[in-house]
Structures are given as structure tokens and as C-alpha cells.
Design a protein around this motif. Structure first.
Motif, PDB file in Angstrom:
ATOM      1  N   ALA A   1      22.490  30.164 -29.584  1.00 42.30           N
ATOM      2  CA  ALA A   1      23.737  30.909 -29.366  1.00 42.30           C
ATOM      3  C   ALA A   1      24.181  31.735 -30.567  1.00 42.30           C
ATOM      4  CB  ALA A   1      24.852  29.966 -28.932  1.00 42.30           C
ATOM      5  N   PRO A   2      24.017  31.263 -31.817  1.00 46.21           N
ATOM      6  CA  PRO A   2      24.452  32.102 -32.942  1.00 46.21           C
ATOM      7  C   PRO A   2      23.642  33.389 -33.117  1.00 46.21           C
ATOM      8  CG  PRO A   2      24.243  29.815 -33.637  1.00 46.21           C
ATOM      9  CD  PRO A   2      23.675  29.909 -32.262  1.00 46.21           C
ATOM     10  N   ILE A   3      22.408  33.418 -32.612  1.00 47.26           N
ATOM     11  CA  ILE A   3      21.605  34.632 -32.811  1.00 47.26           C
ATOM     12  C   ILE A   3      21.528  35.513 -31.566  1.00 47.26           C
ATOM     13  CG2 ILE A   3      20.206  33.606 -34.637  1.00 47.26           C
ATOM     14  CD1 ILE A   3      17.965  33.349 -32.524  1.00 47.26           C
ATOM     15  N   LEU A   4      22.186  35.116 -30.475  1.00 48.18           N
ATOM     16  CA  LEU A   4      22.146  35.936 -29.258  1.00 48.18           C
ATOM     17  C   LEU A   4      22.756  37.314 -29.475  1.00 48.18           C
ATOM     18  CD1 LEU A   4      22.912  33.472 -26.340  1.00 48.18           C
ATOM     19  CD2 LEU A   4      20.819  34.737 -26.761  1.00 48.18           C
ATOM     20  N   ALA A   5      23.788  37.406 -30.275  1.00 49.59           N
ATOM     21  CA  ALA A   5      24.398  38.716 -30.545  1.00 49.59           C
ATOM     22  C   ALA A   5      23.433  39.605 -31.322  1.00 49.59           C
ATOM     23  CB  ALA A   5      25.694  38.546 -31.317  1.00 49.59           C
ATOM     24  N   TYR A   6      22.679  39.027 -32.238  1.00 47.91           N
ATOM     25  CA  TYR A   6      21.696  39.809 -32.997  1.00 47.91           C
ATOM     26  C   TYR A   6      20.525  40.242 -32.116  1.00 47.91           C
ATOM     27  CZ  TYR A   6      24.317  38.082 -36.967  1.00 47.91           C
ATOM     28  OH  TYR A   6      25.322  37.792 -37.836  1.00 47.91           O
ATOM     29  N   ILE A   7      20.131  39.365 -31.188  1.00 48.96           N
ATOM     30  CA  ILE A   7      19.081  39.734 -30.243  1.00 48.96           C
ATOM     31  C   ILE A   7      19.546  40.890 -29.369  1.00 48.96           C
ATOM     32  CG2 ILE A   7      17.744  38.910 -28.262  1.00 48.96           C
ATOM     33  CD1 ILE A   7      17.757  36.142 -29.576  1.00 48.96           C
TER      34      ILE A   7
END
Length: 149
Positions: A17-23
Motif C-alpha cells: 500500500a505505501p508504494i501504490l501511489a508511486y506505481i
């Protein structure tokens, strides 16, 4: 017991979840780049063929668009508000891309004018890129934002 735990593994989703925005930001940027390349391919295909039969979708661009929609749906689970906005923008990119491709087919059939640029799809992609950047790199502008708001 959460009703989605049998459809989507929520523990695995919580881990990413913390890297979904970066993906999402990466996919939005990649989508914009593949849109430019796809337009160049369409121009070459329209010159090579006499009808719209020569024009076809470029698979990397279609994959980034579908990936963008799916990742934005996943982003909606841990972050409902931001994910909903991102999902609506991603669906707007998908629909704009679909209708832009159909208009390229009409322009290729007419042969009276050159293929125009996909302005609506580029605009939708730009809004998607801006919102994904806002969601993922908010920490850069957070001090200024908090002092104003």
C-alpha cells in the motif's frame, strides 16, 4: 472478517500500500510516453495503408492503460478518497484513449486530412499524471501546503 479478504489478499495489499501511489505515478508517466510513441506508429501506419485496416493498437500502450486502471482500483482499498479520484481519472484516460483511437480510424478512412494529435487523451493523461504526482510526492510541498491551509 472483511468481505474483500477472499477476493483480494488484504495482508499482501497492506504490504504494498505505501508504494501504490508511486506505481500509479510511474504508470501514468509511462502511459503518457507510450501515447506519444503510439501516435507516431499511427502516422506511419496511416501513410503505409490505404484504409483504416492498417491502423492497430500498440500493445505496450494498452497494457499501461489497463494497468493504470487496475492499480488505481487497488489504491482505492487502502485510501478510499484518493483512490476514488484516481480511479475516475484512470477511467477517463481509458475512455479518452478508446474514443481517440476510433477517431484516428475515421481520419484514416477519410484520407482527406492528416491524422490529428490525440489532444483529449493527452489532456486526460496529464490530469492523471498531475494527480498521481500529488498523491505520491505530496511530502515535497507539504510544509508550504500546511502553512497556507
Amino acid at each position: 472478517m472483511h468481505p474483500l479478504q477472499f477476493i483480494i489478499p488484504l495482508d499482501a495489499l497492506a504490504a504494498v500500500a505505501p508504494i501504490l501511489a508511486y506505481i500509479t505515478l510511474g504508470l501514468a508517466l509511462l502511459n503518457l510516453l507510450t501515447r506519444i510513441v503510439q501516435h507516431r506508429f499511427h502516422l506511419k501506419q496511416a501513410k503505409a495503408s490505404d484504409d483504416d485496416e492498417g491502423l492497430n493498437r500498440w500493445l505496450p500502450h494498452t497494457a499501461t492503460t489497463v494497468g493504470l486502471v487496475l492499480v488505481s482500483f487497488l489504491y482505492m482499498i487502502p485510501h478510499p478518497h484518493g483512490g476514488m479520484v484516481m480511479s475516475v481519472l484512470a477511467l477517463g484516460v481509458l475512455f479518452a484513449d478508446f474514443f481517440e483511437y476510433e477517431s484516428r480510424l475515421v481520419e484514416a478512412r477519410s484520407k482527406s486530412k492528416q491524422l490529428s494529435r490525440p489532444i483529449a487523451a493527452v489532456g486526460a493523461s496529464a490530469f492523471m499524471l498531475l494527480y498521481a504526482a500529488y498523491q505520491s510526492v505530496f511530502f515535497v510541498i507539504e510544509p508550504v501546503w500546511n502553512s497556507i491551509v
